[in-house]
Design an enzyme around this catalytic site. Structure first.
Site, PDB file in Angstrom:
ATOM      1  N   ASN A 144    -147.981  31.382  36.473  1.00  0.00           N
ATOM      2  CA  ASN A 144    -148.329  32.322  37.743  1.00  0.00           C
ATOM      3  C   ASN A 144    -147.871  33.824  37.386  1.00  0.00           C
ATOM      4  OD1 ASN A 144    -145.726  31.125  37.948  1.00  0.00           O
ATOM      5  ND2 ASN A 144    -145.593  31.491  40.287  1.00  0.00           N
TER       6      ASN A 144
ATOM      7  N   GLU B 243    -147.066  37.183  39.671  1.00  0.00           N
ATOM      8  CA  GLU B 243    -146.994  37.730  41.045  1.00  0.00           C
ATOM      9  C   GLU B 243    -147.314  39.265  40.976  1.00  0.00           C
ATOM     10  OE1 GLU B 243    -143.249  36.208  42.634  1.00  0.00           O
ATOM     11  OE2 GLU B 243    -144.461  34.234  42.903  1.00  0.00           O
ATOM     12  N   ASN B 244    -147.284  39.873  42.089  1.00  0.00           N
ATOM     13  CA  ASN B 244    -147.629  41.237  42.089  1.00  0.00           C
ATOM     14  C   ASN B 244    -146.925  41.804  43.476  1.00  0.00           C
ATOM     15  OD1 ASN B 244    -149.546  43.655  43.133  1.00  0.00           O
ATOM     16  ND2 ASN B 244    -150.117  43.160  40.899  1.00  0.00           N
ATOM     17  N   ALA B 245    -146.453  43.006  43.195  1.00  0.00           N
ATOM     18  CA  ALA B 245    -145.723  43.420  44.633  1.00  0.00           C
ATOM     19  C   ALA B 245    -146.790  43.670  45.851  1.00  0.00           C
ATOM     20  CB  ALA B 245    -145.549  45.172  43.973  1.00  0.00           C
TER      21      ALA B 245
ATOM     22  N   TYR C 277    -148.180  41.078  47.365  1.00  0.00           N
ATOM     23  CA  TYR C 277    -148.135  39.742  47.483  1.00  0.00           C
ATOM     24  C   TYR C 277    -149.317  38.868  47.369  1.00  0.00           C
ATOM     25  CZ  TYR C 277    -143.160  40.732  48.642  1.00  0.00           C
ATOM     26  OH  TYR C 277    -141.980  41.089  48.977  1.00  0.00           O
TER      27      TYR C 277
ATOM     28  N   CYS D  32    -152.220  32.213  40.727  1.00  0.00           N
ATOM     29  CA  CYS D  32    -151.594  31.057  40.539  1.00  0.00           C
ATOM     30  C   CYS D  32    -151.550  30.485  38.997  1.00  0.00           C
ATOM     31  CB  CYS D  32    -152.207  29.687  41.173  1.00  0.00           C
ATOM     32  SG  CYS D  32    -151.543  29.847  42.987  1.00  0.00           S
TER      33      CYS D  32
ATOM     34  N   GLU E 274    -152.637  27.625  38.003  1.00  0.00           N
ATOM     35  CA  GLU E 274    -153.841  26.934  37.724  1.00  0.00           C
ATOM     36  C   GLU E 274    -155.032  28.267  37.403  1.00  0.00           C
ATOM     37  OE1 GLU E 274    -151.694  26.541  39.844  1.00  0.00           O
ATOM     38  OE2 GLU E 274    -151.580  24.723  40.788  1.00  0.00           O
TER      39      GLU E 274
ATOM     40  N   CYS F 294    -152.432  24.210  44.980  1.00  0.00           N
ATOM     41  CA  CYS F 294    -152.743  24.860  46.403  1.00  0.00           C
ATOM     42  C   CYS F 294    -154.250  24.767  46.518  1.00  0.00           C
ATOM     43  CB  CYS F 294    -152.267  26.489  46.426  1.00  0.00           C
ATOM     44  SG  CYS F 294    -153.575  27.350  45.541  1.00  0.00           S
TER      45      CYS F 294
ATOM     46  N   CYS G  43    -156.518  26.812  44.360  1.00  0.00           N
ATOM     47  CA  CYS G  43    -156.590  26.103  42.975  1.00  0.00           C
ATOM     48  C   CYS G  43    -157.724  24.954  42.910  1.00  0.00           C
ATOM     49  CB  CYS G  43    -155.447  26.041  42.439  1.00  0.00           C
ATOM     50  SG  CYS G  43    -154.613  27.724  42.049  1.00  0.00           S
TER      51      CYS G  43
END
Ligand code: THU
Length: 132
Positions: free
Chosen positions: A42, A44-46, A48, A53, A55, A87, A90
């Protein structure tokens, strides 16, 4: 051919590269195809909602390498205190490429193989657009 346990170990190793400073929830995935295996973690990013993900990253990695059919996706969550499943988004990404098996570890740590039909019943897929 790697065993299911080896694939799940490879997914856990991929999760070590997760960029998850916000959730601190590291996920790894390995996509298995005729042409080889493709890891992802995964990202992530500021912002959100821009998070990717594990996958999705692994599937994108495979598809961008020319893959169009995926046999298995192994998923490992390093920081989950319980069984962890892909999720909904995905699951839909997997649907596109005909994923046959999804591997997770059960509550005893044993490899468990699930089908997309179990995880995403009555889904929408490429053939639904075929009449267009
Ligand atoms: N995450 C995944 O990588 N895969 C999933 O199937 C569920 C959630 C990630 C996204 C986010 O970085 C973190 O887990 C918490 O939601």
């Amino acid at each position: 051919m790697p065993t299911d346990a080896e694939l799940l170990d490879a997914a856990a190793a991929a999760a070590e590269n997760a960029y998850a400073p916000y959730s601190r929830f590291r996920v790894g995935a390995v996509v298995v195809t005729d042409g080889g295996t493709f890891p992802g973690a995964n990202v992530e990013n500021a912002v959100y909602g821009s998070t990717l993900c594990a996958e999705a990253v692994a599937i994108g990695h495979a598809v961008a390498s020319g893959v169009r059919s995926i046999d298995t996706v192994a998923v490992a969550c390093l920081d989950a205190g319980r069984v962890c499943h892909p999720c909904g988004n995905c699951r839909q990404l997997m649907r596109e490429f005909g994923v046959r098996r999804i591997l997770v570890r059960d509550e005893h740590g044993r490899p468990q193989a699930l089908t997309l039909e179990e995880l995403l019943p009555r889904s929408f897929g490429p053939e639904d657009l075929a009449a267009q």
